[in-house]
Design a protein around this motif. Structure first.
Motif, PDB file in Angstrom:
ATOM      1  N   THR A 158       0.800  -0.943   0.037  1.00 49.65           N
ATOM      2  CA  THR A 158       0.116  -0.088   0.030  1.00 49.65           C
ATOM      3  C   THR A 158       0.858   1.048  -0.175  1.00 49.65           C
ATOM      4  N   GLY A 159       1.769   1.075   0.733  1.00 48.18           N
ATOM      5  CA  GLY A 159       2.898   2.369   0.692  1.00 48.18           C
ATOM      6  C   GLY A 159       3.789   2.489  -0.599  1.00 48.18           C
ATOM      7  N   GLU A 160       4.097   1.655  -1.204  1.00 46.15           N
ATOM      8  CA  GLU A 160       4.353   1.828  -2.514  1.00 46.15           C
ATOM      9  C   GLU A 160       3.449   2.331  -3.426  1.00 46.15           C
ATOM     10  N   LYS A 215       1.780   6.407  -7.048  1.00 47.10           N
ATOM     11  CA  LYS A 215       0.584   7.231  -7.327  1.00 47.10           C
ATOM     12  C   LYS A 215       0.880   8.747  -7.541  1.00 47.10           C
ATOM     13  N   VAL A 216       1.420   9.118  -6.477  1.00 48.00           N
ATOM     14  CA  VAL A 216       1.872  10.635  -6.205  1.00 48.00           C
ATOM     15  C   VAL A 216       3.036  10.868  -7.429  1.00 48.00           C
ATOM     16  N   LYS A 217       4.076  10.045  -7.719  1.00 50.78           N
ATOM     17  CA  LYS A 217       4.986  10.353  -8.666  1.00 50.78           C
ATOM     18  C   LYS A 217       4.553  10.222  -9.995  1.00 50.78           C
ATOM     19  N   ARG A 248      -0.419  -4.745  -8.884  1.00 46.55           N
ATOM     20  CA  ARG A 248       0.463  -5.214  -9.848  1.00 46.55           C
ATOM     21  C   ARG A 248       0.645  -4.575 -11.150  1.00 46.55           C
ATOM     22  N   PHE A 249      -0.435  -3.893 -11.546  1.00 51.06           N
ATOM     23  CA  PHE A 249      -0.646  -3.349 -12.983  1.00 51.06           C
ATOM     24  C   PHE A 249      -0.400  -2.005 -12.937  1.00 51.06           C
TER      25      PHE A 249
END
Length: 107
Positions: A24-26, A31-33, A58-59
């Protein structure tokens, strides 16, 4: 950035599959990047109408509505460079073309 549901069916699509499930952290960090990347994503100095989605942890899915501006070789290179940076920062592989996935049941 255009919401995924509003992208035309004829949009150009790139799908990058991770060799492992993302945390979830990744996902939140990516998402922000991705949003920052897409805000500045251009082709021949024209902003690309695009969107980003993460599916099944995963995608990574990137879409471009090419009605306003077509994704050029240089803009696609920018996307690949962005993906490679994500791979390095998160120690994941997103460009392994031999990787495949399938969904079984509701899992």
């Amino acid at each position: 950035m255009i919401p995924y549901q509003e992208m035309p069916a004829e949009s150009k699509v790139w799908v990058y599959q991770s060799t492992r499930q993302m945390t979830t952290g990744e996902y939140q960090e990516i998402k922000v990047k991705a949003h920052l990347f897409m805000e500045g994503w251009t082709a021949h100095d024209e902003k690309l109408n695009s969107c980003f989605e993460l599916r099944h942890d995963r995608f990574l899915i990137f879409m471009v509505d090419e009605k306003q501006a077509k994704a050029s070789g240089c803009s696609i290179d920018k996307l690949v460079h962005f993906i490679k940076k994500i791979e390095e920062e998160h120690s994941i592989s997103l460009m392994d073309k031999m990787n495949f996935a399938y969904k079984q049941g509701d899992v």
